[in-house]
Scaffold this active site. Structure first.
Site, mmCIF file in Angstrom:
data_model
loop_
_atom_site.group_PDB
_atom_site.id
_atom_site.type_symbol
_atom_site.label_atom_id
_atom_site.label_comp_id
_atom_site.label_asym_id
_atom_site.label_seq_id
_atom_site.Cartn_x
_atom_site.Cartn_y
_atom_site.Cartn_z
ATOM 1 N N SER A 64 0.794 -1.245 0.000
ATOM 2 C CA SER A 64 0.000 0.000 0.000
ATOM 3 C C SER A 64 0.818 1.282 0.000
ATOM 4 O O SER A 64 0.253 2.363 -0.164
ATOM 5 C CB SER A 64 -0.953 0.020 1.191
ATOM 6 O OG SER A 64 -1.997 -0.879 0.961
ATOM 7 N N LYS A 67 0.145 3.410 -2.997
ATOM 8 C CA LYS A 67 -1.092 4.152 -3.297
ATOM 9 C C LYS A 67 -0.903 5.652 -3.568
ATOM 10 O O LYS A 67 -1.470 6.172 -4.532
ATOM 11 C CB LYS A 67 -2.101 3.924 -2.170
ATOM 12 C CG LYS A 67 -2.622 2.475 -2.144
ATOM 13 C CD LYS A 67 -3.383 2.183 -0.865
ATOM 14 C CE LYS A 67 -3.968 0.781 -0.839
ATOM 15 N NZ LYS A 67 -4.552 0.459 0.489
ATOM 16 N N TYR A 189 -3.502 -3.367 -10.202
ATOM 17 C CA TYR A 189 -3.357 -3.045 -8.764
ATOM 18 C C TYR A 189 -2.485 -4.088 -8.055
ATOM 19 O O TYR A 189 -1.586 -3.736 -7.284
ATOM 20 C CB TYR A 189 -4.745 -2.940 -8.111
ATOM 21 C CG TYR A 189 -4.681 -2.769 -6.615
ATOM 22 C CD1 TYR A 189 -4.227 -1.581 -6.038
ATOM 23 C CD2 TYR A 189 -5.063 -3.807 -5.762
ATOM 24 C CE1 TYR A 189 -4.141 -1.434 -4.655
ATOM 25 C CE2 TYR A 189 -4.994 -3.666 -4.380
ATOM 26 C CZ TYR A 189 -4.526 -2.480 -3.835
ATOM 27 O OH TYR A 189 -4.445 -2.338 -2.465
ATOM 28 N N TYR A 241 -4.641 5.358 7.485
ATOM 29 C CA TYR A 241 -6.011 4.823 7.643
ATOM 30 C C TYR A 241 -6.647 5.301 8.939
ATOM 31 O O TYR A 241 -6.610 6.475 9.273
ATOM 32 C CB TYR A 241 -6.014 3.286 7.598
ATOM 33 C CG TYR A 241 -5.202 2.685 6.497
ATOM 34 C CD1 TYR A 241 -5.455 3.016 5.167
ATOM 35 C CD2 TYR A 241 -4.202 1.776 6.775
ATOM 36 C CE1 TYR A 241 -4.714 2.433 4.148
ATOM 37 C CE2 TYR A 241 -3.459 1.189 5.767
ATOM 38 C CZ TYR A 241 -3.711 1.537 4.464
ATOM 39 O OH TYR A 241 -2.984 0.969 3.472
ATOM 40 N N VAL A 259 1.549 -3.458 3.969
ATOM 41 C CA VAL A 259 1.630 -4.721 4.714
ATOM 42 C C VAL A 259 2.898 -5.519 4.395
ATOM 43 O O VAL A 259 3.160 -6.533 5.019
ATOM 44 C CB VAL A 259 0.378 -5.613 4.512
ATOM 45 C CG1 VAL A 259 -0.856 -4.947 5.102
ATOM 46 C CG2 VAL A 259 0.179 -5.961 3.046
HETATM 47 N N1 GLN Z 1 -2.034 -5.929 -1.444
HETATM 48 C C1 GLN Z 1 -2.645 -5.506 -0.234
HETATM 49 C C2 GLN Z 1 -4.142 -5.387 -0.427
HETATM 50 O O1 GLN Z 1 -4.562 -4.817 -1.379
HETATM 51 C C3 GLN Z 1 -2.070 -4.194 0.213
HETATM 52 C C4 GLN Z 1 -2.660 -3.750 1.523
HETATM 53 C C5 GLN Z 1 -1.770 -2.881 2.366
HETATM 54 O O2 GLN Z 1 -0.549 -2.838 2.204
HETATM 55 N N2 GLN Z 1 -2.351 -2.282 3.367
HETATM 56 O O3 GLN Z 1 -4.922 -5.877 0.368
#
Ligand code: GLN
Length: 431
Positions: A64, A67, A189, A241, A259
């Site tokens: 993430s 993003k 994605y 978040y 993550v």
């Molecule tokens: N690939 C993960 C997802 O889309 C990325 C989530 C994250 O890093 N918070 O669920």
């Protein structure tokens, strides 16, 4: 005085080495298999000097942390109005993978949660998913100043297990947010999440944001300042978040976590930080990464509401009034980044002079981190067989440190006299 700042960073990183709380992401086997002890910290100044501590060469998937960069790419191609029509900028207060849209607009609340990030991918103008991914990969790579590669195994797993993201993709299609085939958008994605980075890549990507869109290591302008400003704003309010409020008060830097264990944090105008440690808390943030950023912010004074002025202007002049003597004249507000730049300049030039005089007469304000760094610098010079003097009429740097009184002078003239005496005593009289 080698590596003063390096020592600070090593020490702050070491404070959290013993933390083993948290768990590896286990929704795909590749993430559950990584070494839980991996722990790296990188910091890049806006002029591209990179400090590294710990496992900074370990590659992990960006997840993430990607993003904000895809959001920036969408902004760069479409402009803010067109992007705003599809993705909001309001914090959602929800988990990153919540299947949700804004009640009224039926669009994703922001680009940092999965719904908004998937929508952002769909906005990248391209004729095929392959072309879209290539644009994303090129864009991230330009931020990092090196080519970022895809982790094929993570990508395959993300794709095989992504039911939640598919649910989000189809929900977005049903609300008319996605024009394209949701599976094609999701494929891109998953690939963007599976690009491999190191903590140093994240620090440089952060420094590119900090510098308003110019990569500090390559000098390439990657995006406009307006795009970066908007991206950083959304990172402030939504990057962490449902922990965003906590983060802003404790750390105070626009940031994004993933993550895979990475966090990028940005101090606009000053520096980029990248951290890596794959053990995550319940919200999906790296436990050690969050603690590390908190300590860095506290100990180096990096909260963006503390640091209000651009510290690049800190070093007003460097001159050599006589052979072997160099004067560094600082002014304005002296904070960590400015002091770091000063120490680094003095360190680079230390072979050329025997006495360094740091003139802080024009410094209006100084914080604890900068004060500590500059007083250490004077001591480090002595340890190197050189001499450091301070022109500090108001005790700005010296403060209550009695041990620095011996090298403190009220004006440049008296410091120069002392410098000549020191050179004569040490038989380093020029000529
Ligand atoms: N690939 C993960 C997802 O889309 C990325 C989530 C994250 O890093 N918070 O669920």
């Amino acid at each position: 005085m080698a590596q003063l700042v390096q020592r600070y960073l090593d020490r702050i990183r070491a404070e959290h080495t013993g933390v083993t709380d948290g768990a590896l992401a286990d929704y795909i086997p590749e993430l559950a298999r990584v070494d839980p002890d991996g722990y790296g910290l990188s910091l890049s100044s806006v002029d591209g000097f990179v400090y590294e501590s710990g496992d900074t060469a370990v590659e992990f998937t960006i997840q993430s942390v990607s993003k904000p960069f895809t959001y920036a790419l969408a902004l760069a191609h479409l402009g803010a109005d067109a992007v705003d029509a599809v993705i909001g900028v309001e914090p959602s207060g929800e988990a990153f993978n919540e299947i949700s849209v804004d009640h009224l607009t039926k669009t994703p609340k922001n680009p940092m949660i999965n719904a908004g990030a998937i929508a952002a991918v769909s906005l990248i103008p391209a004729d095929s998913p392959g072309e879209r991914f290539a644009m994303i990969q090129d864009f991230y790579s330009a931020f990092a100043g090196r080519r970022l590669e895809l982790d094929e195994e993570v990508y395959a797993s993300e794709k095989a297990t992504g039911s939640r993201n598919r649910a989000i993709g189809y929900m977005l299609q049903s609300f008319g947010v996605l024009d394209d085939d949701p599976d094609e958008v999701l494929d891109v994605y998953y690939r963007q999440c599976s690009l491999r980075v190191t903590s140093t890549d994240l620090a440089i990507m952060g420094a590119t944001l900090a510098r308003g869109g110019t990569c500090p290591t390559t000098g390439t302008r990657v995006a406009d300042a307006s795009v970066i400003k908007r991206t950083l704003s959304v990172m402030v309010t939504c990057g962490m978040y449902d922990a965003a409020g906590d983060w802003v008060s404790a750390v105070g830097m626009p940031a994004k976590s993933g993550v895979g264990g990475g966090i990028v944090a940005v101090l606009p105008g000053q520096l980029g930080i990248g951290t890596y440690s794959p053990l995550l808390d319940a919200k999906g943030h790296s436990v050690r990464g969050v603690r590390l950023c908190r300590s860095l912010s506290e100990q180096l004074g990096l909260h963006f509401l503390t640091v209000s002025r651009d510290s690049r202007a800190t070093l007003r002049a460097v001159y050599e009034p006589a052979e072997g003597i160099r004067v560094y004249e600082a002014h304005g507000d002296l904070l960590f980044s400015g002091a770091e730049q000063l120490v680094r300049t003095a360190e680079r030039e230390r072979a050329d002079s025997d006495v360094a005089i740091l003139d802080v007469t024009g410094v209006d304000d100084i914080d604890d981190a900068a004060r500590a760094l500059l007083s250490d610098m004077s001591q480090a010079l002595c340890a190197d067989g050189k001499q450091g003097f301070l022109v500090d009429p108001d005790g700005t740097v010296v403060g209550a440190r009695a041990d620095l009184e011996a090298i403190r002078f009220p004006d440049v003239g008296s410091a120069l006299t002392a410098a000549h005496e020191w050179l004569a005593q040490h038989q380093r009289i020029p000529g």
